[in-house]
Design an enzyme around this catalytic site. Structure first.
Site, short mmCIF file in Angstrom:
data_model
loop_
_atom_site.label_atom_id
_atom_site.label_comp_id
_atom_site.label_asym_id
_atom_site.label_seq_id
_atom_site.Cartn_x
_atom_site.Cartn_y
_atom_site.Cartn_z
CE LYS A 20 5.00 8.17 -4.95
NZ LYS A 20 4.15 8.57 -6.02
C1 LIG Z 1 4.11 9.44 -7.25
C2 LIG Z 1 2.85 9.45 -7.99
C3 LIG Z 1 2.81 9.27 -9.37
C4 LIG Z 1 4.04 9.26 -10.23
O1 LIG Z 1 5.02 8.36 -9.85
P1 LIG Z 1 6.52 8.50 -10.41
O2 LIG Z 1 7.10 7.15 -10.26
O3 LIG Z 1 7.19 9.52 -9.53
O4 LIG Z 1 6.44 8.95 -11.81
C5 LIG Z 1 1.58 9.18 -9.97
N1 LIG Z 1 0.44 9.28 -9.27
C6 LIG Z 1 0.44 9.47 -7.94
C7 LIG Z 1 -0.85 9.55 -7.21
C8 LIG Z 1 1.64 9.58 -7.26
O5 LIG Z 1 1.64 9.82 -5.94
#
Ligand SMILES: *Cc1c(COP(=O)(O)O)cnc(C)c1O
Length: 373
Positions: A184
């Site tokens: 992210k």
């Molecule tokens: C990565 C992601 C999540 C979940 O995030 P985590 O921190 O890995 O649980 C939820 N929604 C989207 C669109 C994502 O890309």
């Protein structure tokens, strides 16, 4: 600096961040202490002073947000068919039912007309994803929610630092959920945060993330709600604080790199590139659709050929309604044409702040060579 193999995502972790982690380890305040408090304060400041609470992942955050809203068995939550599995799983784990709707082809965000049509007397909340950092139309989203008295839990996993009309996502609206997974826009290794409109719900989540424990005046503890174990370690929070300090710089760099992708690919990939958005777009990913009908190789073969040239790629995402677990709710091929087309044709190309324009060129050269006109 030249990068060797280009993964499709990679965080920027500088030496100061690494010493910060080491310092936190040496302090022996390892979990849910002063660093978590400081991280929550910094996140709150970034989001206009709204209460923020950190958890072990965005997936955990989505689940706790639903529970804090009192959503459970018998309730329906509407979400896009083209997003990460986490949303559907979080809804299902509360006992509520995910209701899928199609996405728009260009923005890849939940189609609000389809959303309106999917509302029933059981609908309690909307859970839209701001796909790859491009926000939904927030006026339209909240007008719809208000009209039908629905909660909104924004899946902003890909959208930390995204701005809608100049305001950060999460600094207005209902509940926003952010992810700090290494792919992210900022990371705490694993981790997530919720930003709330109201302090009472933040406090509910604070208890739900740690066993449901409430401290009693006599020094003992009570549990009157069934909580989980989703509290963030201090070591992670320390990295999160340092990452947040550089977030706007990281996102500006992403925008600069994406401008080069558009410059190089607009001709050949006309009609297949993601929506351009504006200065508020945080560009977590750059994921064009592939011209599969005029290609002589499949997407899997293309990914392999890119890999042989030192270029990683990904698929974001498969259609959630066509997974085994959610087909069981009665969904099938043909239900959501845009989501299914995106799932078939999308390819996530390398994009992260440490890349240079020459790295984008390397990706584009390979992609143009492998997808002839
Ligand atoms: C990565 C992601 C999540 C979940 O995030 P985590 O921190 O890995 O649980 C939820 N929604 C989207 C669109 C994502 O890309």
């Amino acid at each position: 600096m030249t990068l060797g193999f280009l993964p499709f995502a990679r965080p920027t972790i500088d030496e100061q961040m690494i010493s910060g982690i080491a310092e936190t380890v040496r302090s022996y305040q390892l979990t849910s202490g002063p660093q978590v408090q400081a991280f929550e304060k910094a996140l709150s400041d970034y989001h206009g002073g709204r209460p923020a609470r950190v958890v072990t992942s965005a997936t955990a955050g989505l689940e706790l947000a639903l529970l804090a809203c009192g959503i459970g068995p018998g309730d329906e939550v509407i979400m896009p068919a083209q997003t990460f599995f986490a949303c559907a799983n979080a809804i299902s784990r509360t006992g509520a039912k995910p209701i899928f709707v199609d996405v728009e082809l260009e923005s890849r965000n939940m189609d609000l007309k389809a959303t309106k049509a999917a509302i029933t007397p059981h609908t309690r909340a909307l859970m839209p994803t701001h796909f790859a950092g491009h926000p939904l139309d927030m006026d339209a989203l909240y007008a719809l929610a208000q009209q039908h008295h629905l909660r909104v839990i924004e899946d902003a996993a890909l959208a930390i630092g995204t701005r809608w009309q100049g305001k950060p996502i999460g600094s207005f609206g209902d509940i926003a959920s952010f992810s700090f997974h290494p792919n992210k826009n900022m990371t705490s290794i694993e981790g997530g945060a919720l930003v709330f409109a109201n302090t009472e719900e933040a406090e509910k989540v604070e208890r739900l993330r740690f066993h449901g424990i409430r401290r009693l005046p006599d020094g003992t503890r009570d549990v009157d709600v069934v909580g989980a174990k989703y509290n963030m370690p201090d070591v992670h929070a320390r990295l999160g604080i340092a990452q947040l300090e550089r977030l706007d710089e990281f996102n500006a760099r992403r925008r600069l790199l994406v401008a080069r992708y558009f410059e190089r690919l607009s001709d050949r990939f006309s009609g297949m590139l993601p929506i351009k958005g504006d200065e508020g777009h945080s560009w977590n990913m750059f994921a064009p659709l592939l011209p599969l009908d005029r290609m002589t190789i499949s997407r899997a073969e293309l990914m392999k050929a890119l890999h042989q040239r030192g270029i990683g790629s990904g698929i974001s995402y498969e259609a959630v309604h066509l997974t085994t677990a959610y087909r069981a709710l009665g969904y099938k091929e043909g239900d959501f044409p845009n989501s299914e087309r995106i799932a078939r044709e999308t390819l996530t190309l390398p994009l992260f702040p440490m890349m240079g324009l020459e790295d984008i060129d390397r990706v584009c050269d390979a992609l143009l060579e492998l997808t002839p006109q």
